[in-house]
Motif scaffolding. Sequence first.
Motif, PDB file in Angstrom:
ATOM      1  N   GLY A  57      -1.917  -2.805  -3.896  1.00 42.09           N
ATOM      2  CA  GLY A  57      -1.199  -1.474  -4.505  1.00 42.09           C
ATOM      3  C   GLY A  57      -0.760  -1.196  -5.742  1.00 42.09           C
ATOM      4  O   GLY A  57      -1.169  -0.118  -6.430  1.00 42.09           O
ATOM      5  N   GLU A  63      -1.994   1.249  -8.657  1.00 44.72           N
ATOM      6  CA  GLU A  63      -1.165   2.339  -9.025  1.00 44.72           C
ATOM      7  C   GLU A  63      -0.665   2.095 -10.419  1.00 44.72           C
ATOM      8  O   GLU A  63      -0.276   3.316 -11.223  1.00 44.72           O
ATOM      9  CB  GLU A  63       0.079   2.309  -8.405  1.00 44.72           C
ATOM     10  N   LYS A  79       0.794   5.801  -3.757  1.00 47.65           N
ATOM     11  CA  LYS A  79       0.504   4.924  -2.656  1.00 47.65           C
ATOM     12  C   LYS A  79      -0.740   5.763  -1.815  1.00 47.65           C
ATOM     13  O   LYS A  79      -1.779   4.926  -1.643  1.00 47.65           O
ATOM     14  CB  LYS A  79       1.612   4.907  -1.584  1.00 47.65           C
ATOM     15  N   TYR A  92      -3.213  -2.603   1.179  1.00 49.69           N
ATOM     16  CA  TYR A  92      -2.283  -2.102  -0.016  1.00 49.69           C
ATOM     17  C   TYR A  92      -1.213  -3.021  -0.404  1.00 49.69           C
ATOM     18  O   TYR A  92      -0.984  -3.425  -1.583  1.00 49.69           O
ATOM     19  CB  TYR A  92      -1.634  -0.747   0.406  1.00 49.69           C
ATOM     20  N   ASN A  93      -0.816  -3.748   0.705  1.00 50.52           N
ATOM     21  CA  ASN A  93       0.536  -4.734   0.573  1.00 50.52           C
ATOM     22  C   ASN A  93      -0.053  -6.287   0.393  1.00 50.52           C
ATOM     23  O   ASN A  93       1.025  -7.062   0.123  1.00 50.52           O
ATOM     24  CB  ASN A  93       1.347  -4.584   1.521  1.00 50.52           C
TER      25      ASN A  93
END
Length: 373
Positions: A131, A135, A150, A167-168
């Motif tokens: 992520g 980003e 996010k 994402y994590n």
Amino acid sequence: MSAADEQEQPVSTTQPAAGEHLLEVSGLTKHFPIRRGIVFQRQIGAVHAVDGIDFTVGAGQSLGLVGESGCGKSTTGRLITRLLEPTAGKVVFDGEDITHTPENRMKEARRNLQMIFQDPYSSLNPRHTVGTIVETPMRLNDINPPQGHKKRAQELLETVGLNPEHYNRYPNEFSGGQRQRIGIARALALRPKLIVADEPVSALDVSIQAQIVNLLQDLQRELGIAFVFIAHDLAVVRHFCERVAVMYLGKIVEVADRQTLYTGPRHPYTHALLSAVPEADPDAVHRRERIRLAGDVPSPVDPPSGCRFRTRCWKAQERCATEEPPLVRLGGNAEGHLTACHFPEEPSVEARAEDIVLDPALTTLEDNASAAS
């Protein structure tokens, strides 16, 4: 008319483009100095990585840069994106000369000019989550999507075929192909107009290569992104690129649209490269002779005089050693087909288009359906 006479009568040196030229490269040069000494260094030579090349890319087009390892393809990509400073020449992107734009002003240009790197393992920060990696370009460029960073990052992961729930996670939890998809998502974060893809599939398994190339093709079609696609695999380039530029020892020796180049090459080097491309019909092997180049690629520190390919060329004559051939349109060439050779191959087609095939793993479902019918 002989091939030598043909070279004397160039028709045009202008490369056409379908639409506006998004990228214009002229006289681009990069020499890396060679220095000697510890305290007092002096330059004793230079590596001629890129030596005065010209090409254009139209909006939404894809140009392939092909050639042997060490010919200057990757250096060209880094010069276009200003990751390297050019020694000479000019790069005009989206109507603006960015050749010597200060780094603090390149931020705006890089919103529309992104890069996909060759190695998916070293191009992602192992300490950052997926992520954060996707980003970061948006945060650095003060881009605030209405749905938040996010949500936008998760949408991009889904676009490139990954689970938004990744994402994590960290890069070490993914395979090479998945890491390359993360790199593609990062490149898409700013909605660029042009992406320089530096051998984006060369470090991947063949089956994964097909998935990544087809993904890039879908993104180009859906988003209208232009590509400079750097590769040494001619099958991949034929699958993806509309136009192809062949490089040898820092020079572009031939440029043409895909169909013209693959079925009627004029430069001996291009002819030799294509002679090694797999063929669909086993009997076609007997119709086309495999050309094996003699010797090694000369050192870019001391490139040959005149035509740089002459030391390995079976057609070289005295003129090739004293006069560098210009990149021009020869008589009999299609519009936009440029060649740099004093004694080019005859324009007759020795290989049919259907004889030149991709690796089976690079065939799309639509191609399979067509073949079955």
